[in-house]
Design a protein around this motif. Structure first.
Motif, short mmCIF file in Angstrom:
data_model
loop_
_atom_site.label_atom_id
_atom_site.label_comp_id
_atom_site.label_asym_id
_atom_site.label_seq_id
_atom_site.Cartn_x
_atom_site.Cartn_y
_atom_site.Cartn_z
N ASP A 13 20.26 -30.77 -90.28
CA ASP A 13 20.12 -29.30 -90.36
C ASP A 13 19.10 -28.87 -91.42
N SER A 15 16.22 -27.06 -93.11
CA SER A 15 15.57 -25.76 -92.88
C SER A 15 14.63 -25.45 -94.04
N GLN A 28 10.40 -18.70 -90.82
CA GLN A 28 11.26 -19.87 -90.64
C GLN A 28 10.38 -21.00 -90.12
N ASP A 31 13.63 -25.18 -88.71
CA ASP A 31 14.89 -24.53 -88.36
C ASP A 31 15.93 -25.55 -87.92
N LYS A 32 16.77 -26.00 -88.87
CA LYS A 32 17.90 -26.89 -88.60
C LYS A 32 17.49 -28.15 -87.83
N THR A 56 8.04 -30.38 -92.37
CA THR A 56 9.22 -31.25 -92.29
C THR A 56 9.02 -32.50 -93.15
N GLN A 231 11.67 -26.45 -84.48
CA GLN A 231 12.88 -27.12 -84.02
C GLN A 231 12.55 -28.39 -83.24
#
Length: 322
Positions: A13, A15, A28, A31-32, A56, A231
């Motif tokens: 998760d 974020s 964002q 996102d998770k 990321t 995502q």
């Protein structure tokens, strides 16, 4: 049966939210996001520019503030480590940047560049540093006699070899490779990829290989995560993702890979849905192909398609009416 070993890296998760600037609201960026990487494994993280791939990677290495979620490396939670302990953990995780022309200090010789991390992390005694530097250069296919030379004296491929040698200096377990071959010509790309695979087999390294070139990822990664809009929309083995893509965005990326026939390439691109199409499906509140209504609530239900192969339905368009 023996119990499966714990993953080297576990991301749950994760974020990242960029704060509001110049009258614009917060963004964002990640996102998770969740995935694992095991020892000796390469996970390819693919997606278009702006999908959140680099953010990321930086967040995993704690080079980017994390807004939420968990990042565990070797069983230790990185997001809550005190600064001193995090600095000690950095020897276990390293970064290979995209551009070898800007990631090396032009005022530092090769020897100084490779010696610096050894001194910072106190990896080897001072007297053994020249021997370690020579060993690192040999690992990446360079002559140890180049230690007195400076970055401007090398080609792009040679500079990237030096960047890789610097990342290996402290014997890391995990390396984030952020598009490490995108700035190189095709022949040099193949050489660097072969080098990374050879080093992985020799040293037992684990990679997060960030790229937008799917053809390259297919030859590098054991598993592939497809990222869109911050995502993970599909995750599976390289064979599953490339031969049986389940998410329409994955199929769009694969259709964008150049083919020798110009007419066929134009036809494929003309039929490929745009990014706006995916956002429209996401925001429409329509039912996904699995018959579950997730889009209107913003949830990201994960559908298991096969062993190790899953897909998120948030962006999934509805099945055509018959």
């Amino acid at each position: 049966m023996t119990a499966p070993t714990a993953p080297l890296l576990s991301v749950q998760d994760l974020s990242v939210v960029f704060p509001a600037r110049r009258g614009k609201g917060p963004v964002q960026a990640v996102d998770k996001v969740s995935f694992d990487i095991r020892s000796g494994e390469t996970l390819g993280l693919v997606g278009e520019s702006g999908s959140g791939k680099t953010t990321t990677g930086r967040a995993i290495l704690q080079l980017q503030p994390v807004s939420g979620g968990s990042v565990q490396l070797l069983g230790r939670e990185l997001t809550t480590l005190p600064r001193g302990e995090l600095r000690q953990m950095r020897r276990h995780m390293q970064f290979v940047l995209q551009n070898p022309y800007s990631s090396l200090n032009p005022r530092m010789s090769v020897g100084a560049t490779l010696t610096e991390p050894l001194r910072v992390h106190r990896s080897v005694p001072e007297a053994q540093m020249p021997q370690r530097v020579a060993e690192l250069l040999t690992y990446v296919g360079l002559d140890p006699d180049v230690v007195r030379r400076y970055p401007h004296e090398f080609s792009g491929g040679q500079r990237q070899r030096i960047v890789i040698a610097r990342a290996l200096a402290v014997n890391p377990d995990f390396v984030v490779c952020d598009e490490p071959v995108s700035a190189l010509d095709v022949r040099t790309q193949a050489q660097i990829v072969a080098l990374l695979r050879s080093l992985q087999e020799r040293l037992g390294l684990s990679y997060l290989f960030i790229a937008h070139d799917l053809a390259m990822v297919r030859h590098v990664a054991h598993r592939v995560a497809v990222m869109f809009g911050g995502q993970i929309v599909e995750l599976g083995t390289a064979q599953q993702v490339f031969e049986s893509p389940a998410h329409p965005y994955t199929r769009t990326l694969l259709d964008a890979v150049p083919v020798p026939d110009p007419a066929l390439q134009r036809e494929r691109l003309a039929l490929a849905p745009s990014e706006l199409d995916f956002h429209a499906h996401r925001d429409s509140g329509e039912t996904c192909r699995f018959g579950e209504h997730h889009a209107s609530t913003g949830t990201r239900h994960w559908h298991r398609i096969g062993p190790g192969h899953g897909v998120s339905c948030r962006f999934w368009p509805p099945e055509p009416q018959r």
